[in-house]
Design an enzyme around this catalytic site. Structure first.
Site, short mmCIF file in Angstrom:
data_model
loop_
_atom_site.label_atom_id
_atom_site.label_comp_id
_atom_site.label_asym_id
_atom_site.label_seq_id
_atom_site.Cartn_x
_atom_site.Cartn_y
_atom_site.Cartn_z
N ASP A 31 0.84 -1.19 0.00
CA ASP A 31 0.00 0.00 0.00
C ASP A 31 0.88 1.25 0.00
OD1 ASP A 31 -2.01 2.05 0.87
OD2 ASP A 31 -3.25 0.28 1.26
N GLY A 36 -5.18 4.68 2.44
CA GLY A 36 -5.26 3.74 3.55
C GLY A 36 -4.64 4.28 4.83
N TYR A 141 -15.39 5.79 -13.14
CA TYR A 141 -15.10 4.79 -12.10
C TYR A 141 -15.58 3.41 -12.54
CZ TYR A 141 -15.94 1.94 -7.97
OH TYR A 141 -15.99 0.89 -7.08
N ASN A 170 -23.18 -2.34 -1.66
CA ASN A 170 -22.75 -1.33 -0.68
C ASN A 170 -22.08 -2.00 0.52
OD1 ASN A 170 -24.89 -0.08 -2.37
ND2 ASN A 170 -24.43 1.70 -1.10
N ARG A 281 -30.19 13.44 -7.29
CA ARG A 281 -28.90 13.58 -7.96
C ARG A 281 -28.98 12.90 -9.32
NH1 ARG A 281 -25.00 11.45 -3.18
NH2 ARG A 281 -26.37 9.66 -3.54
#
Length: 328
Positions: A31, A36, A141, A170, A281
Site C-alpha cells: 500500500d 489507507g 469509475y 454497498n 442527484r
C-alpha cells in the site's frame, strides 16, 4: 498461501487481511497509504510500502515473499471525482492494475482476486441484478473497473491467469469486533455519513430525492457487511485452484431505503439529528439490489449479517470509539 493484498491498509483490504490471517494464510500488505491507514494493518500481516506503478518493486516483492496469489483492492472509488478526473481514474484503476498483472505474469503467479463493483452495470433495467445483465457503466469509475475485468478475461484465455471478479454492492459495517471500519476522507458512503450526523460532526444528513417509486419515496440500496464480503473473497481464492474465470455479485439481496437507514442509525445510536430533503442527484437509480444466487450456489457462500440494525451497530461502535478515524 502467501497472499499479496494490494490496498491492504484500506477499508476492505484491512478486513480481508485480518480474515486471511485468521484462516492460516500469510498476508503481505502492499500500500502507498494515499487512501489507507497504517493503523488498520493487523499485526499478523507484514506491511510493505509500495506503489502499483512501481513494476520493479512489484516483481521483487512477488519473488522475495514467494507470493502465491494476489488480492487487489487498491483503487480510487469516488464516482463524482472520477467524472472530474477520468484520466486519473484510468491511470490508477486500469493502468496500475495492468502493471500488477504484468508483474504477476512475469513471476508466474496466476491467482488473482479483483475488487470490482456494481457500477459496471450502470443503470440496469431490472432488479435484482444478475451477472449476465449488460455492462453499461455511466461514469469513469465504473468504466475503469469494467476495463480491468475485460483485461483479466482475455489474459485468462492464455492459460496464465485464474481470476475472480467480485462485484460489490454497498460494503458497510466494521469487522474484527468493530475494530476495522470505514475512514474515507472525504466520506461519501451513506452509513458513515449518517453516523457523522449522529455524532454532531455534520449539521445534517441530506436525502437526495423523495419522489422515487419506492415504498417511502427514497432510493433503495443493498448493504453487505464487510465480513460477509471478505468471506466470499476467501472462498473465491480457494476456487481459483480449479477455475480460471469466476464472476460474482456480492450483496445481501435485501434493499433498504435511505429513510430506513437513517432511522436505523437513530435507533442504534440513540441520537436525533437534522434530516434535509433535497432534489435528486443525476444518475441515481431508484433501486439497486443484488442477485447473489450464483455466489451462494457456486461458492457455498451465505451472508451472515442480514439484519441492517446489526450491521449499523458494528459501524456505530467503530465510529463512536474513533470519531476522528484512525488518525484520531
Amino acid at each position: 498461501m502467501n497472499v499479496l493484498v494490494c490496498g491492504g491498509a484500506g477499508y476492505i483490504g484491512s478486513n480481508m487481511t485480518a480474515m486471511l490471517a485468521e484462516n492460516g494464510h500469510k498476508a503481505y500488505v502492499y500500500d502507498n497509504l494515499s487512501k489507507g491507514h497504517i493503523e488498520a494493518v493487523v499485526p499478523e500481516a507484514e506491511f510493505i510500502y509500495g506503489d502499483l506503478a512501481d513494476y520493479d518493486k512489484l516483481v521483487r516483492v512477488i519473488r522475495d515473499k514467494k507470493i502465491d496469489a494476489v488480492m487487489h483492492f487498491a483503487a480510487f472509488i469516488e464516482v463524482g471525482e472520477s467524472v472530474k478526473d477520468p484520466l486519473g481514474y484510468y491511470n490508477n484503476n486500469f493502468c496500475n492494475t495492468h502493471n500488477l498483472l504484468r508483474a504477476m505474469d512475469f513471476m508466474g503467479v496466476n491467482k488473482f482476486v479483483f475488487s470490482s463493483t456494481a457500477a459496471t452495470y450502470g443503470m440496469p433495467d431490472e432488479v435484482p441484478i444478475v451477472e449476465t445483465l449488460p455492462k453499461e457503466p455511466i461514469n469513469p469509475y465504473g468504466e475503469s473497473k469494467w476495463a480491468v475485468e475485460r483485461m483479466c478475461h482475455f489474459q485468462s484465455q492464455t492459460g496464465r491467469l485464474n481470476y475472480a471478479a467480485l462485484r460489490y454492492f454497498n460494503a458497510c459495517g466494521a469487522g474484527r469486533n468493530s475494530q476495522l471500519g470505514e475512514d474515507h476522507k472525504p466520506e461519501s458512503h451513506l452509513i458513515p455519513l449518517i453516523i457523522q450526523a449522529a455524532l454532531g460532526q455534520r449539521e445534517d444528513i441530506k436525502i437526495f430525492g423523495t419522489d422515487y417509486n419506492t415504498k417511502d419515496g427514497t432510493c433503495v440500496r443493498d448493504y453487505i457487511h464487510i465480513e460477509d464480503l471478505c468471506s466470499a473473497h476467501l472462498l473465491a481464492l480457494e476456487k481459483l485452484s480449479t477455475e480460471s474465470e469466476i464472476v460474482f455479485n456480492l450483496g445481501n439481496g435485501n434493499g433498504y431505503t435511505v429513510r430506513e437507514v437513517i432511522e436505523t442509525v437513530k435507533k442504534v445510536s440513540g441520537k436525533d439529528f437534522k434530516v434535509t430533503e433535497t432534489d435528486r442527484r443525476a444518475g441515481d437509480p431508484a433501486v439497486l439490489t443484488a442477485d447473489s444466487a450464483k455466489a451462494q450456489t457456486q461458492l457455498g457462500w451465505k451472508p451472515k449479517w442480514t439484519n441492517l440494525e446489526d450491521i449499523v451497530e458494528t459501524a456505530w461502535k467503530f465510529h463512536s470509539a474513533r470519531p476522528n478515524g484512525y488518525s484520531g
